[in-house]
Design a protein around this motif. Structure first.
Motif, PDB file in Angstrom:
ATOM      1  N   LEU A  38       0.952  -1.091   0.015  1.00 40.96           N
ATOM      2  CA  LEU A  38      -0.142  -0.052  -0.042  1.00 40.96           C
ATOM      3  C   LEU A  38       0.940   1.155  -0.043  1.00 40.96           C
ATOM      4  CD1 LEU A  38      -1.513  -2.335   1.688  1.00 40.96           C
ATOM      5  CD2 LEU A  38      -3.296  -0.556   1.997  1.00 40.96           C
ATOM      6  N   ILE A  39       0.793   2.019  -0.982  1.00 40.18           N
ATOM      7  CA  ILE A  39       1.577   3.271  -1.367  1.00 40.18           C
ATOM      8  C   ILE A  39       1.129   4.631  -1.064  1.00 40.18           C
ATOM      9  CG2 ILE A  39       3.331   1.789  -2.348  1.00 40.18           C
ATOM     10  CD1 ILE A  39       2.486   3.125  -5.074  1.00 40.18           C
ATOM     11  N   ASP A  40       1.721   5.745  -0.896  1.00 36.87           N
ATOM     12  CA  ASP A  40       1.083   6.790  -1.101  1.00 36.87           C
ATOM     13  C   ASP A  40       0.521   7.105  -2.741  1.00 36.87           C
ATOM     14  OD1 ASP A  40       1.042   7.729   1.623  1.00 36.87           O
ATOM     15  OD2 ASP A  40       3.177   8.291   1.360  1.00 36.87           O
ATOM     16  N   VAL A  41      -0.409   8.278  -2.886  1.00 36.23           N
ATOM     17  CA  VAL A  41      -0.237   8.672  -4.275  1.00 36.23           C
ATOM     18  C   VAL A  41       0.896   9.140  -4.653  1.00 36.23           C
ATOM     19  CG1 VAL A  41      -1.701  10.213  -5.819  1.00 36.23           C
ATOM     20  CG2 VAL A  41      -2.898   9.196  -3.782  1.00 36.23           C
ATOM     21  N   PRO A  42       1.202   8.864  -5.903  1.00 38.24           N
ATOM     22  CA  PRO A  42       2.609   9.096  -6.601  1.00 38.24           C
ATOM     23  C   PRO A  42       2.690  10.769  -6.837  1.00 38.24           C
ATOM     24  CG  PRO A  42       2.120   7.257  -7.540  1.00 38.24           C
ATOM     25  CD  PRO A  42       0.684   7.761  -6.718  1.00 38.24           C
ATOM     26  N   LEU A  78      -3.673  -2.733  -7.932  1.00 42.78           N
ATOM     27  CA  LEU A  78      -4.694  -3.713  -7.810  1.00 42.78           C
ATOM     28  C   LEU A  78      -6.144  -3.057  -7.258  1.00 42.78           C
ATOM     29  CD1 LEU A  78      -2.518  -6.270  -5.664  1.00 42.78           C
ATOM     30  CD2 LEU A  78      -3.312  -6.705  -7.819  1.00 42.78           C
ATOM     31  N   GLY A  79      -5.911  -1.672  -6.784  1.00 46.70           N
ATOM     32  CA  GLY A  79      -6.983  -1.073  -6.322  1.00 46.70           C
ATOM     33  C   GLY A  79      -6.491  -0.047  -5.380  1.00 46.70           C
ATOM     34  N   PHE A  80      -7.649   0.324  -4.298  1.00 49.51           N
ATOM     35  CA  PHE A  80      -7.338   1.477  -3.515  1.00 49.51           C
ATOM     36  C   PHE A  80      -7.769   1.237  -2.284  1.00 49.51           C
ATOM     37  CE2 PHE A  80      -8.224   2.609  -7.961  1.00 49.51           C
ATOM     38  CZ  PHE A  80      -6.964   3.284  -8.387  1.00 49.51           C
ATOM     39  N   LYS A  81      -7.436   1.976  -1.141  1.00 47.47           N
ATOM     40  CA  LYS A  81      -7.693   1.783   0.062  1.00 47.47           C
ATOM     41  C   LYS A  81      -7.858   3.287   0.852  1.00 47.47           C
ATOM     42  CE  LYS A  81      -7.004  -0.517   4.361  1.00 47.47           C
ATOM     43  NZ  LYS A  81      -5.957  -1.373   5.297  1.00 47.47           N
ATOM     44  N   GLU A  82      -9.120   3.632   1.332  1.00 42.46           N
ATOM     45  CA  GLU A  82      -9.302   4.838   1.933  1.00 42.46           C
ATOM     46  C   GLU A  82      -8.891   4.936   3.274  1.00 42.46           C
ATOM     47  OE1 GLU A  82     -10.059   7.570   0.426  1.00 42.46           O
ATOM     48  OE2 GLU A  82     -10.422   6.698  -1.765  1.00 42.46           O
ATOM     49  N   GLU A  83      -7.831   5.368   3.706  1.00 43.08           N
ATOM     50  CA  GLU A  83      -7.422   5.704   5.154  1.00 43.08           C
ATOM     51  C   GLU A  83      -7.629   7.404   5.313  1.00 43.08           C
ATOM     52  OE1 GLU A  83      -6.297   3.517   7.130  1.00 43.08           O
ATOM     53  OE2 GLU A  83      -6.443   1.549   5.896  1.00 43.08           O
ATOM     54  N   VAL A  84      -6.714   7.643   6.398  1.00 38.47           N
ATOM     55  CA  VAL A  84      -6.904   9.189   6.488  1.00 38.47           C
ATOM     56  C   VAL A  84      -6.352   9.882   5.259  1.00 38.47           C
ATOM     57  CG1 VAL A  84      -5.911  11.315   7.909  1.00 38.47           C
ATOM     58  CG2 VAL A  84      -6.223   8.742   8.932  1.00 38.47           C
ATOM     59  N   VAL A  85      -5.642   9.194   4.540  1.00 39.37           N
ATOM     60  CA  VAL A  85      -5.123   9.579   3.133  1.00 39.37           C
ATOM     61  C   VAL A  85      -5.588   8.334   2.163  1.00 39.37           C
ATOM     62  CG1 VAL A  85      -3.785  11.426   3.807  1.00 39.37           C
ATOM     63  CG2 VAL A  85      -2.836   8.971   3.463  1.00 39.37           C
ATOM     64  N   LYS A  86      -5.754   8.795   0.736  1.00 46.83           N
ATOM     65  CA  LYS A  86      -6.063   7.606   0.120  1.00 46.83           C
ATOM     66  C   LYS A  86      -4.472   6.776  -0.384  1.00 46.83           C
ATOM     67  CE  LYS A  86      -8.017   6.743  -4.590  1.00 46.83           C
ATOM     68  NZ  LYS A  86      -8.560   7.269  -5.889  1.00 46.83           N
ATOM     69  N   LEU A  87      -4.610   5.450  -0.440  1.00 46.14           N
ATOM     70  CA  LEU A  87      -3.437   4.737  -0.484  1.00 46.14           C
ATOM     71  C   LEU A  87      -3.915   3.710  -1.856  1.00 46.14           C
ATOM     72  CD1 LEU A  87      -2.747   3.236   3.054  1.00 46.14           C
ATOM     73  CD2 LEU A  87      -1.532   5.160   1.882  1.00 46.14           C
ATOM     74  N   ILE A  88      -2.871   3.593  -2.303  1.00 46.95           N
ATOM     75  CA  ILE A  88      -2.844   2.986  -3.770  1.00 46.95           C
ATOM     76  C   ILE A  88      -2.314   1.220  -3.507  1.00 46.95           C
ATOM     77  CG2 ILE A  88      -2.152   2.588  -6.205  1.00 46.95           C
ATOM     78  CD1 ILE A  88      -3.363   5.357  -5.449  1.00 46.95           C
ATOM     79  N   ARG A  89      -3.239   0.231  -3.645  1.00 53.45           N
ATOM     80  CA  ARG A  89      -2.637  -1.071  -3.500  1.00 53.45           C
ATOM     81  C   ARG A  89      -1.981  -1.531  -5.041  1.00 53.45           C
ATOM     82  NH1 ARG A  89      -7.541  -3.471  -3.814  1.00 53.45           N
ATOM     83  NH2 ARG A  89      -6.702  -5.682  -3.435  1.00 53.45           N
ATOM     84  N   ILE A  90      -0.844  -2.059  -4.677  1.00 57.63           N
ATOM     85  CA  ILE A  90       0.110  -2.536  -5.756  1.00 57.63           C
ATOM     86  C   ILE A  90       0.423  -3.804  -5.596  1.00 57.63           C
ATOM     87  CG2 ILE A  90       0.687  -0.266  -6.588  1.00 57.63           C
ATOM     88  CD1 ILE A  90       3.466  -1.041  -5.621  1.00 57.63           C
ATOM     89  N   ARG A  91       0.855  -4.717  -6.619  1.00 58.62           N
ATOM     90  CA  ARG A  91       1.304  -6.058  -6.389  1.00 58.62           C
ATOM     91  C   ARG A  91       2.682  -6.120  -5.722  1.00 58.62           C
ATOM     92  NH1 ARG A  91      -1.378 -10.475  -5.800  1.00 58.62           N
ATOM     93  NH2 ARG A  91      -2.684 -10.085  -7.903  1.00 58.62           N
ATOM     94  N   LYS A  92       2.781  -6.905  -4.582  1.00 58.95           N
ATOM     95  CA  LYS A  92       4.141  -6.984  -4.120  1.00 58.95           C
ATOM     96  C   LYS A  92       4.842  -7.867  -5.349  1.00 58.95           C
ATOM     97  CE  LYS A  92       4.289  -7.869   0.427  1.00 58.95           C
ATOM     98  NZ  LYS A  92       4.307  -8.519   1.587  1.00 58.95           N
TER      99      LYS A  92
END
Length: 217
Positions: A38-42, A78-92
């Motif tokens: 799970l990464i920050d928006v680039p 892979l998708g997205f996850k809404e936390e305090v900020v939006k996170l990007i789900r990418i394949r490990k």
């Protein structure tokens, strides 16, 4: 070594537009789960400009070890996850897929495939691709169609496989760039904005088969 939580990542995004594909963004690993990071928006460093990513976007990434060595790998959204900020789900990545040599293989191949396009309820046309990949396509169509950058298209791509079977891949694509050709046709470069994993895998399977054909020749 694998990227760890809080690791800085440097990212390029697959695009039919060469200038866009060359832009390097920075992000950070905020969390990890089984099979994904799970990464920050680039963001483009120094500008504050964020990069909007879409499901299925293909990424070329690297991170730098404490010894200063760059470690490269490819992934996709892979998708997205809404936390305090939006996170990007990418394949490990698999450990074996990480290399100290950059390999920006986005599975984009040259191919002439028929594509049906719906611009609106009353505007539909047929085009022919000149390249396809897991993150987007480029295709040619008649110059009379009123296409422009930023438009969203409903598309159906006809995919032939080596075993003789045919499949249709359905997706929505956003036009990144329109280039007029000398023949009076438009070359449309587009990225996928809505595509299911199943439909994307159909396209990636075709790309793998085409790459195998290239290696044999």
């Amino acid at each position: 070594m694998l990227p760890k939580v809080k690791q800085l990542l440097f990212i390029q995004v697959a695009s039919s537009d060469e200038e866009e594909a060359a832009i390097e963004y920075k992000s950070r690993v905020e969390d990890e789960d089984e099979g994904e990071l799970l990464i920050d928006v680039p963001i483009i460093e120094g500008t504050g400009k964020y990069k909007r990513l879409f499901l299925g976007d293909e990424l070329s990434l690297y991170f730098v070890s404490g010894e200063g060595v760059k470690h490269y790998f490819n992934s996709h959204v892979l998708g997205f996850k809404e936390e305090v900020v939006k996170l990007i789900r990418i394949r490990k990545p698999e450990l074996s897929a990480i290399t100290s040599v950059q390999r920006r293989s986005f599975l984009r191949v040259e191919a002439e495939l028929e594509i049906a396009v719906k611009m609106s309820a009353h505007v539909r046309f047929i085009g022919m691709t000149d390249d396809v990949g897991g993150g987007g396509i480029s295709f040619l169509c008649d110059g009379r169609w009123p296409v422009k950058a930023g438009q969203e298209l409903d598309c159906w791509l006809l995919i032939p496989y080596r075993n003789g079977s045919l499949e249709h891949a359905q997706f929505k694509a956003e036009i990144v760039r329109v280039k007029a050709t000398e023949t009076g046709r438009n070359q449309i470069m587009a990225k996928f904005v809505t595509i299911s994993d199943l439909e994307r895998q159909k396209i990636i399977r075709f790309c793998f088969e085409r790459q195998l054909d290239y290696r044999k020749n």
